[in-house]
Design a protein around this motif. Structure first.
Motif, mmCIF file in Angstrom:
data_model
loop_
_atom_site.group_PDB
_atom_site.id
_atom_site.type_symbol
_atom_site.label_atom_id
_atom_site.label_comp_id
_atom_site.label_asym_id
_atom_site.label_seq_id
_atom_site.Cartn_x
_atom_site.Cartn_y
_atom_site.Cartn_z
ATOM 1 N N LYS A 11 43.294 41.155 28.260
ATOM 2 C CA LYS A 11 42.302 40.405 27.481
ATOM 3 C C LYS A 11 42.492 38.901 27.658
ATOM 4 O O LYS A 11 41.522 38.159 27.800
ATOM 5 N N LEU A 12 43.748 38.454 27.659
ATOM 6 C CA LEU A 12 44.034 37.031 27.812
ATOM 7 C C LEU A 12 43.655 36.504 29.190
ATOM 8 O O LEU A 12 43.185 35.375 29.334
ATOM 9 N N MET A 13 43.866 37.311 30.214
ATOM 10 C CA MET A 13 43.658 36.855 31.582
ATOM 11 C C MET A 13 42.251 37.115 32.110
ATOM 12 O O MET A 13 41.895 36.607 33.175
ATOM 13 N N SER A 14 41.438 37.892 31.405
ATOM 14 C CA SER A 14 40.126 38.282 31.921
ATOM 15 C C SER A 14 39.194 37.113 32.252
ATOM 16 O O SER A 14 38.411 37.220 33.192
ATOM 17 N N PRO A 15 39.241 35.966 31.554
ATOM 18 C CA PRO A 15 38.320 34.887 31.924
ATOM 19 C C PRO A 15 38.704 34.156 33.214
ATOM 20 O O PRO A 15 37.909 33.393 33.742
ATOM 21 N N TYR A 16 39.897 34.382 33.726
ATOM 22 C CA TYR A 16 40.405 33.622 34.862
ATOM 23 C C TYR A 16 40.250 34.391 36.170
ATOM 24 O O TYR A 16 40.273 35.619 36.191
ATOM 25 N N VAL A 72 45.225 33.328 37.731
ATOM 26 C CA VAL A 72 46.189 34.163 37.000
ATOM 27 C C VAL A 72 47.565 34.059 37.655
ATOM 28 O O VAL A 72 48.578 33.909 36.970
ATOM 29 N N TYR A 73 47.616 34.108 38.988
ATOM 30 C CA TYR A 73 48.896 33.972 39.681
ATOM 31 C C TYR A 73 49.534 32.622 39.386
ATOM 32 O O TYR A 73 50.732 32.528 39.172
ATOM 33 N N ARG A 74 48.727 31.566 39.363
ATOM 34 C CA ARG A 74 49.273 30.242 39.055
ATOM 35 C C ARG A 74 49.786 30.192 37.620
ATOM 36 O O ARG A 74 50.853 29.642 37.347
ATOM 37 N N ILE A 75 49.037 30.786 36.685
ATOM 38 C CA ILE A 75 49.461 30.814 35.287
ATOM 39 C C ILE A 75 50.793 31.538 35.137
ATOM 40 O O ILE A 75 51.664 31.143 34.368
ATOM 41 N N LEU A 76 50.956 32.620 35.897
ATOM 42 C CA LEU A 76 52.187 33.421 35.832
ATOM 43 C C LEU A 76 53.326 32.804 36.634
ATOM 44 O O LEU A 76 54.438 33.316 36.620
ATOM 45 N N VAL A 118 53.406 32.228 40.030
ATOM 46 C CA VAL A 118 53.542 32.654 41.426
ATOM 47 C C VAL A 118 52.968 31.540 42.291
ATOM 48 O O VAL A 118 51.776 31.247 42.231
ATOM 49 N N GLY A 119 53.816 30.918 43.084
ATOM 50 C CA GLY A 119 53.388 29.796 43.903
ATOM 51 C C GLY A 119 52.567 30.200 45.101
ATOM 52 O O GLY A 119 51.583 29.577 45.446
ATOM 53 N N ARG A 120 52.980 31.302 45.764
ATOM 54 C CA ARG A 120 52.251 31.777 46.936
ATOM 55 C C ARG A 120 52.550 33.239 47.152
ATOM 56 O O ARG A 120 53.574 33.750 46.711
ATOM 57 N N LEU A 121 51.643 33.898 47.818
ATOM 58 C CA LEU A 121 51.820 35.332 48.109
ATOM 59 C C LEU A 121 52.320 35.522 49.512
ATOM 60 O O LEU A 121 52.074 34.789 50.382
#
Length: 79
Positions: free
Chosen positions: A60-65, A70-74, A76-79
């Motif tokens: 629910k928190l991440m659905s607007p992004y 979302v990766y940046r918020i969490l 994660v710099g790069r995949l």
């Protein structure tokens, strides 16, 4: 660039995750060594209720992004 290094880095973690999923009957390894979905957490009453609630709240928190956001918020710099 660097894909082979990242694949090699995560190979052991992926193997452990698959092994755990098979042990918990969430994945099933068939005779031809293909993998199919086994027991689904949503189908089992009372299976990890706190974790399921937390996952739904996170969704629910991440659905607007967008996915990259979302990766940046969490963190994660790069995949």
């Amino acid at each position: 660039m660097g894909l082979s290094a990242r694949v090699e880095r995560w190979k052991s973690v992926t193997g452990i995750a698959i092994q755990n999923s098979v042990s918990c009957n969430h994945l099933e390894v068939k005779e031809d060594l293909s993998i199919a979905a086994g027991l689904v957490a949503n189908e089992v009453e009372g299976l990890m209720p706190k974790e399921m609630k937390a996952a739904k709240n996170l969704a629910k928190l991440m659905s607007p992004y967008s996915v990259p956001a979302v990766y940046r918020i969490l963190g994660v710099g790069r995949l």
